[in-house]
Design an enzyme around this catalytic site. Structure first.
Site, PDB file in Angstrom:
ATOM      1  N   ARG A  54     -10.523 -11.407   1.722  1.00 29.50           N
ATOM      2  CA  ARG A  54     -11.344 -12.480   1.146  1.00 29.50           C
ATOM      3  C   ARG A  54     -10.601 -13.817   1.179  1.00 29.50           C
ATOM      4  NH1 ARG A  54     -11.752  -8.953  -4.244  1.00 29.50           N
ATOM      5  NH2 ARG A  54     -11.285  -7.374  -2.692  1.00 29.50           N
TER       6      ARG A  54
ATOM      7  N   GLU B 137      -6.451  -9.393   0.616  1.00 27.97           N
ATOM      8  CA  GLU B 137      -6.157 -10.545   1.467  1.00 27.97           C
ATOM      9  C   GLU B 137      -7.341 -10.950   2.349  1.00 27.97           C
ATOM     10  OE1 GLU B 137      -5.588  -7.533   2.326  1.00 27.97           O
ATOM     11  OE2 GLU B 137      -6.406  -7.558   4.358  1.00 27.97           O
TER      12      GLU B 137
ATOM     13  N   LYS C 212       0.838  -1.196   0.000  1.00 26.78           N
ATOM     14  CA  LYS C 212       0.000   0.000   0.000  1.00 26.78           C
ATOM     15  C   LYS C 212       0.876   1.250   0.000  1.00 26.78           C
ATOM     16  CE  LYS C 212      -3.932  -1.788   2.689  1.00 26.78           C
ATOM     17  NZ  LYS C 212      -4.996  -1.528   1.714  1.00 26.78           N
TER      18      LYS C 212
END
Ligand code: BES
Ligand code: MN
Ligand code: ZN
Length: 496
Positions: A354, A352, A280
């Protein structure tokens, strides 16, 4: 803090540090305020005459009493027009009352609520909200600060509902509210803790602690080795880059009959989400310690229903892991095998949530559930769609969706249903596996839910995307949502 019901006819005769009395629009005194005014030589009517307060909703005015009187302070709270009293107004009034009580040094307060009763404002509901709000006001984050912010310090609040309600009804509503507020605080605190304290192992130890304290709760922690043997390849692909081992936490509450099907809550417990190899950007990355707020809401809800001793069976599952980059981390393009047998192409390691949830959702099948609800800070796209006010709600069952919507509505912890249409499923097809873990730029919250839907065909299921509702950025704080919604849903199932 203690909060309890009391029947008082003369507001001025009760010994208290602070009597809290309504004032309605256009400086109209409630009976309690009139009574206090008379006993104090027109102190209140003088102040209103001087323009200190009009009686509009949310206004507060603190008056200090001279001499040796049983009532030491009077907190006037604006309640607006009586004809406009509804649940929304009630919440504003309660918030103003607690703001006023918190602002002074009193150790106890006596609140007069009876005149707030109306067709559209249910007093027991208002008392429940007062109990919840008072409990929530006692919370302040302490763990890692030398001088914690001041919280509500009052030791006792007595609530007077006059002749409108029985003291028993008021007491039980206050108590329920307080139990809920305590549960919400549990979720807030877990969400606020930093990622170096609140690790997957920390969440596991919280589960063990909870089970030790309650005989109807058992807990079981699956370690990575056991997860590997079971075939939870999807969950393990997320923890692959972290030196903190993942934990799969199972808590079982048996409050109902042995043959009653359980309600299963599944929480996303990513204790820090860096994005992994799909790292990120740096801005606000610290906030990704909140990525376990789904798990936190499961813990908070359990706390509340344990305190309420609800006569139902509940299973709580928490998929706890960090998501970090390293030489052993999962890479974009890797294909992993889930517990369901379906293969997944990990196109983006930042999707991540899910990946851990799908294995937990497959595991949930073994409990033959009445319904399964997962709670997850799943997508930034949900924040774009709904902001902070509504949780995103998805379900494969209309009745379940409606029950959750109604529970959220009645608790002011609202959720809004989003579509799970088949047409969206195409976005997560891929030539290299059964499913891709991302579905392109459009409808990001929906395609995430579509991913989960492929693992939940065997039972009634709902998914709550709390990416927007679980915390606020200014000031930074976990909100404890959707503990109120979930607790209400379970109370409804238990017939409370
Ligand atoms: N935990 C995040 C979702 C999130 C984002 C929660 C912002 C709260 C605020 C999740 O794991 C994530 O990173 N989702 C990605 C998915 C994308 C890669 C398809 C996202 O939303 O950007
Ligand atoms: Mn992520
Ligand atoms: Zn995440």
């Amino acid at each position: 803090m203690e909060i309890f019901a009391r029947k008082i006819t003369d507001a001025d005769k009760q010994t208290t540090g602070c009597a809290v009395a309504p004032v309605f629009a256009r400086k109209t005194l409630s009976r309690a305020a009139r009574n206090l005014d008379k006993a104090n030589g027109g102190l209140i009517s003088n102040a209103l005459k001087n323009g200190e307060m009009a009686g509009d909703i949310g206004e507060i005015l603190m008056l200090h009493i001279h001499g040796d009187k049983p009532v030491r302070r009077i907190l006037l709270v604006g309640c607006g027009k009586p004809a406009k009293l509804d649940a929304n107004a009630g919440r504003k009034i309660v918030a103003a009352m607690l703001r006023g009580i918190k602002g002074c040094k009193t150790r106890d307060a006596s609140v007069h609520l009876e005149e707030l009763h109306s067709d559209k404002l249910d007093l027991p509901e208002l008392c429940e909200f007062l109990g919840r709000s008072a409990a929530m006001a006692t919370y302040t984050y302490r763990e890692t600060v030398s001088k914690p912010k001041r919280a509500l310090a009052v030791a006792r609040i007595s609530v007077n509902c006059g002749e409108v309600l029985s003291a028993r009804k008021v007491s039980s509503a206050l108590k329920r509210g307080q139990q809920l507020g305590d549960g919400i605080n549990v979720a807030r605190n877990l969400g606020n803790l930093p990622g170096n304290i609140c690790t997957p192992g920390y969440l596991a130890s919280e589960a063990r602690k909870l089970a030790k304290a309650h005989s109807k709760l058992t807990t079981r922690i699956l370690e990575e080795k056991q997860m590997r043997e079971l075939g939870m390849g999807s969950l393990l692909s997320v923890s692959a880059g972290s030196s903190q081992p993942a934990k799969f936490i199972q808590m079982q509450y048996k409050g109902g009959k042995a043959n009653q099907k359980p309600y299963v809550l599944v929480g996303k417990g990513i204790t820090f989400d860096s994005g992994g190899i799909s790292l990120k950007p740096g801005a606000k990355m610290d906030e990704m310690k909140y990525d376990m707020c789904g798990a936190a809401s499961v813990f908070g809800t359990l706390h509340a229903i344990l305190a309420m001793k609800l006569p139902i069976n509940v299973v709580a599952l928490v998929a706890a892991s960090e998501n970090l980059p390293s030489g052993t981390a999962t890479k974009p393009g890797d294909v992993v095998k889930s517990l369901s047998g379906q293969t997944i192409e990990v196109l983006n390691t930042d999707a991540e949530g899910r990946l851990v949830l799908c294995d937990a959702l497959t595991y949930a099948e073994r409990f033959k559930p009445a319904a399964v609800i997962d709670i997850a800070t799943l997508t930034g796209a949900c924040v774009v769609a709904l902001g902070a006010h509504a949780t995103g709600l998805y379900s494969n069952n209309d009745k379940l969706a409606e029950q959750l919507t109604r529970a959220g509505e009645s608790m002011y912890d609202r959720a809004w249903r989003m579509p799970l249409w088949d047409e969206y499923q195409k976005q997560i097809d891929t030539p290299f596996a059964d499913i891709a873990n991302v579905g392109g730029p459009g409808a990001g919250s929906i395609t995430a839910a579509c991913f989960l839907a492929r693992f939940t065909k065997k039972y009634h299921w709902a998914h709550l995307d709390i990416a927007g509702s679980a915390w606020t950025s200014a000031p930074k704080a976990a909100t404890g949502r959707p503990v109120a919604l979930l607790t209400r849903y379970l109370m409804d199932r238990a017939g409370v």
